[in-house]
Scaffold this active site. Structure first.
Site, PDB file in Angstrom:
ATOM      1  N   LYS A 282      56.371  56.113  69.021  1.00 48.84           N
ATOM      2  CA  LYS A 282      55.506  55.933  70.188  1.00 48.84           C
ATOM      3  C   LYS A 282      56.151  54.887  71.096  1.00 48.84           C
ATOM      4  CE  LYS A 282      50.920  56.480  69.830  1.00 48.84           C
ATOM      5  NZ  LYS A 282      49.495  56.231  69.602  1.00 48.84           N
ATOM      6  N   GLU A 367      34.885  60.324  62.429  1.00 52.41           N
ATOM      7  CA  GLU A 367      33.577  59.783  62.789  1.00 52.41           C
ATOM      8  C   GLU A 367      32.490  60.246  61.821  1.00 52.41           C
ATOM      9  OE1 GLU A 367      35.740  61.080  64.910  1.00 52.41           O
ATOM     10  OE2 GLU A 367      36.164  59.473  66.342  1.00 52.41           O
ATOM     11  N   ARG A 395      30.476  63.837  67.383  1.00 54.11           N
ATOM     12  CA  ARG A 395      31.039  64.409  66.168  1.00 54.11           C
ATOM     13  C   ARG A 395      30.151  64.185  64.945  1.00 54.11           C
ATOM     14  NH1 ARG A 395      36.740  65.237  66.014  1.00 54.11           N
ATOM     15  NH2 ARG A 395      36.926  66.856  67.572  1.00 54.11           N
TER      16      ARG A 395
HETATM   17  C1  LIG Z   1      37.175  62.535  67.826  1.00 54.81           C
HETATM   18  C2  LIG Z   1      38.051  61.499  68.477  1.00 54.81           C
HETATM   19  N1  LIG Z   1      38.018  60.223  68.043  1.00 54.81           N
HETATM   20  C3  LIG Z   1      38.791  59.296  68.626  1.00 54.81           C
HETATM   21  C4  LIG Z   1      39.618  59.625  69.658  1.00 54.81           C
HETATM   22  C5  LIG Z   1      40.415  58.552  70.369  1.00 54.81           C
HETATM   23  N2  LIG Z   1      41.850  58.745  70.221  1.00 54.81           N
HETATM   24  C6  LIG Z   1      42.590  59.293  71.181  1.00 54.81           C
HETATM   25  S1  LIG Z   1      44.184  59.419  70.782  1.00 54.81           S
HETATM   26  C7  LIG Z   1      43.909  58.675  69.287  1.00 54.81           C
HETATM   27  C8  LIG Z   1      45.050  58.434  68.351  1.00 54.81           C
HETATM   28  C9  LIG Z   1      45.772  59.706  68.118  1.00 54.81           C
HETATM   29  O1  LIG Z   1      46.824  59.480  67.234  1.00 54.81           O
HETATM   30  P1  LIG Z   1      47.827  60.667  66.964  1.00 54.81           P
HETATM   31  O2  LIG Z   1      47.087  61.939  66.794  1.00 54.81           O
HETATM   32  O3  LIG Z   1      48.734  60.264  65.885  1.00 54.81           O
HETATM   33  O4  LIG Z   1      48.599  60.820  68.338  1.00 54.81           O
HETATM   34  P2  LIG Z   1      49.620  59.783  69.006  1.00 54.81           P
HETATM   35  O5  LIG Z   1      48.839  59.040  70.043  1.00 54.81           O
HETATM   36  O6  LIG Z   1      50.131  58.872  67.937  1.00 54.81           O
HETATM   37  O7  LIG Z   1      50.665  60.623  69.614  1.00 54.81           O
HETATM   38  C10 LIG Z   1      42.577  58.358  69.119  1.00 54.81           C
HETATM   39  C11 LIG Z   1      41.990  57.703  67.954  1.00 54.81           C
HETATM   40  C12 LIG Z   1      39.623  60.971  70.081  1.00 54.81           C
HETATM   41  N3  LIG Z   1      40.367  61.386  71.105  1.00 54.81           N
HETATM   42  N4  LIG Z   1      38.843  61.872  69.472  1.00 54.81           N
END
Ligand SMILES: Cc1ncc(C[n+]2csc(CCOP(=O)(O)OP(=O)(O)O)c2C)c(N)n1
Length: 662
Positions: A282, A367, A395
């Site tokens: 990242k 969640e 959720r």
């Molecule tokens: C149901 C839900 N909970 C929390 C989020 C907030 N959120 C957005 S991106 C993220 C992290 C995602 O991590 P990853 O899938 O590994 O993608 P990366 O950003 O590392 O590429 C979170 C927790 C969300 N979008 N949806």
């Protein structure tokens, strides 16, 4: 002219040499840093998927092949390669969306932005392709290791792995992080795969070495290859995916475009579901992001591109008020514990986690699990505080209802980013919580109007140990304190523009319940003069708007009382008798109008036979496009002048045709 400007669609990538692709990747990174630093947005995740997205577009043919980006915050590179290179208005009104957008491009299919759904989407689309006989099409889902911690992803894998003929490629974009490092057993497993890169190298070494060995070489290689699974488990313990019946390719250096391409080509030719495990970083290629411990610039506001420092220093925000008060509370009460669903810092739990690491639980993007686990913690004698963005509570609705509420568990949900949030578009507005939670028996909801109230209401919430409590508050800077003149029942009176409202007789909660049980109506108001023309019921952060409405009404000779119920569910027993002493009741909330606080107040008035006309102002039940919150409020008419205009018209009508006294 750079290479990027020459790319108007994915097929322009076909003719590029490996060296040109490397140059293009560098140009894309430079573009992203410059563009996103001007508007804010998801910089870190997109810097991590540059090569991966290039490879996807070279190997597959979007939109004939369908790309599904989990969550969708990492789709900027995809946008750049599919004809969208004007990022000047990214996330702004009428500008480019921060997530995939079907209105923008035929290359975008899924735009929900709630995590962990991509594999289910991919499963469905691939299944549809099979049913329709479209054998030449692939579906490619990109899912992060963070999103893989969501249960739905595993429900999908369970289905996908059973469908041997489904042309579906799952690209796991493994950067080891959600915002913070990804947690849990799955994360540990991926980490093991990441650090035991040996398998593919061993296999290719073995193949070459053994095939060079006369007579026994080839059979021995085949035996070894036949015993592949056991061997793989020995060298790289990747059993989990293959045990599920999914072909696994990897781990692959996700920043080696050629390596990703060749893995994707193999996956494409396989003819069934395949996982391609890519390792990425990242924030890759932008030093301030790479060095940013907290979240590698997962999401940024406007920054100086050279330094990565914010252009504007942010004022005190709701999130940090909660964060500070949690620490104070943690010091006073050992039973208070905190849960986050992969958003420790964004929800303000960083300081609490630092001081009380053993009382802080990051459960991943889960969640539903967070809610039920909280029910367990409460049953085990603790008081969990589950901090989520309001939209993500959606959720966990069933779990809040059937696990937390039904079992009368003392769990507090802190819902940050409630109301209109703006730049992230339809999916991120917190406009559902007060509607869906209205139906949960016993659950109480507080909506603080300022920082002091947020602190107080958090404390009131954790004092409740026999029911779920919810405190919901806005995004961003918290405004100045809005003082109260006093209380009627549990409600703060913010303005008394007519006669003294404190003279109203109000029943206690138990009296009100007894009355309602006996079907009694409120009759104290009968024959009495109204205290004021309008009773404005202000929900949470709408207090300044309501006070502005009161001013505008006063300028027209219309008197108003403004109350903030503080706890909006259940409806305060003092509200119906107070409403009965006004000519009009107006509720104002930053939640969807359907089933929100306005509806609940209206029902409570009907139950008490208080037939005062009521107007409920809130967010129309629409999916709101991305824009600044102020622009959205103006568009939906949730501003002081808009509300005042309608209330003035209503009062004028009542003046013209007085309502007959019943
Ligand atoms: C149901 C839900 N909970 C929390 C989020 C907030 N959120 C957005 S991106 C993220 C992290 C995602 O991590 P990853 O899938 O590994 O993608 P990366 O950003 O590392 O590429 C979170 C927790 C969300 N979008 N949806």
């Amino acid at each position: 002219m750079g290479l990027l400007e020459q790319i108007s669609g994915p097929r322009d990538l076909d003719a590029l040499s490996p060296a040109q692709l490397r140059q293009l990747a560098a140009e894309i990174r430079e573009f992203l840093v410059q563009a996103v630093s001007r508007t804010g947005g998801h910089l870190g995740p997109n810097l991590g998927v540059v090569e991966l997205t290039l490879a996807m577009h070279r190997v597959f043919e979007s939109p004939r092949d369908t790309f599904v980006f989990d969550t969708g915050h990492q789709s900027y590179v995809h946008k750049l390669l599919t004809g969208r290179q004007d990022f000047s208005t990214l996330r702004q009104k009428d500008g480019l969306a921060g997530y995939p957008s079907r209105a923008e491009s035929e290359h975008d299919v899924v735009e929900n932005s709630h995590a962990s759904t991509s594999l289910s989407w991919a499963d469905g689309i691939a299944r549809a392709n099979t049913v329709r006989g479209l054998r030449d099409r692939h579906v490619v889902a990109v899912i992060g290791d963070g999103a893989l911690t969501g249960g739905m992803a595993w429900e999908a894998i369970n289905n996908i792995s059973a469908a041997e003929d489904r042309r579906l490629v799952v690209v796991v974009n493994d950067n080891g992080r959600s915002y913070s490092p990804t947690i849990g057993g799955l994360a540990n497993h991926l980490a093991t795969l990441r650090t035991t890169r040996g398998y593919e190298q061993f296999l290719s070494w073995g193949k070459e070495a053994l095939q060079r060995t006369p007579v026994v070489g080839q059979p021995l290689f085949e035996t070894l290859h036949g015993a592949k699974k056991g061997l793989k488990d020995f060298i790289a313990p990747q059993g989990m995916f293959e045990d599920l019946g999914l072909k696994y390719l990897g781990p692959i250096d996700g920043h080696d475009e050629q390596a990703v391409e060749s893995a994707l080509r193999r996956a494409k030719n396989f003819g069934g579901p395949v996982i391609v495990h890519c390792l990425t970083e990242k924030g890759r290629g932008y030093r301030p992001a790479e060095q940013h411990e907290e979240d590698h610039f997962h999401g940024i506001s406007v920054i100086h591109p050279d330094t990565g420092l914010p252009v504007k220093s942010a004022g005190l925000d709701w999130t940090s008020v909660f964060g500070e008060e949690m620490v104070a509370l943690g010091r006073e009460r050992e039973d208070v514990v905190a849960i986050t669903a992969a958003m420790l810092h964004p929800v303000g739990l960083g300081p609490f986690a630092k001081e009380f690491p053993e009382r802080t639980f990051d459960v991943g993007i889960a969640e539903q699990h967070a809610a039920v686990s909280a029910a367990g913690l409460a049953t085990g004698g603790l008081h969990p505080v589950v901090a989520l963005y309001a939209t993500f509570l959606n959720r966990a609705f069933d779990q809040v209802l059937m696990d937390v509420a039904l079992h009368r568990c003392g769990v507090t949900f802190m819902l940050d980013r409630a109301g209109v949030t703006g730049a992230d578009g339809a999916s991120h507005n917190g406009m559902w919580d007060m509607s869906i939670l209205q139906v949960v028996p016993g659950l109480r909801i507080a909506a603080p109007r300022d920082a002091d109230q947020l602190r107080l209401q958090l404390r009131e919430a954790v004092d409740v140990d026999d029911a779920p409590t919810v405190v919901r508050y806005s995004k961003g800077a918290v405004g100045p304190a809005v003082p109260a003149l006093g209380r009627i029942g549990g409600m703060d009176v913010l303005r008394a523009g007519g006669a003294d409202p404190f003279a109203v007789q109000v029943p206690s909660q138990t009296q009100a319940q007894d009355r309602a049980g006996a079907g009694e109506e409120i009759d104290e108001a009968a024959g009495q003069e109204p205290l004021a023309d309008v009773l404005l019921v202000s929900v949470g952060a709408m207090a300044p708007v309501c006070l502005e409405v009161a001013d505008l009404l006063a300028a027209e000779g219309i008197s108003a009382t403004v109350v903030d119920p503080r706890w909006v569910k259940p409806v305060d027993p003092a509200l119906p008798p107070l409403a009965a002493r006004h000519r009009v009741v107006v509720t104002v909330e930053d939640n969807g109008r359907a089933g929100g606080v306005g509806s609940a107040v209206s029902q409570a008035l009907r139950d008490a036979a208080v037939d005062v006309p009521l107007r409920d102002f809130g967010i129309p039940q629409r999916f709101l496009d991305h824009a600044k919150p102020a622009e959205i409020f103006a568009e939906i008419g949730l501003t002081g002048p808009d509300i005042a205009r309608q209330v003035i018209a209503l009062v004028s009508r009542l003046d013209a045709e007085p309502v007959p006294q019943i």
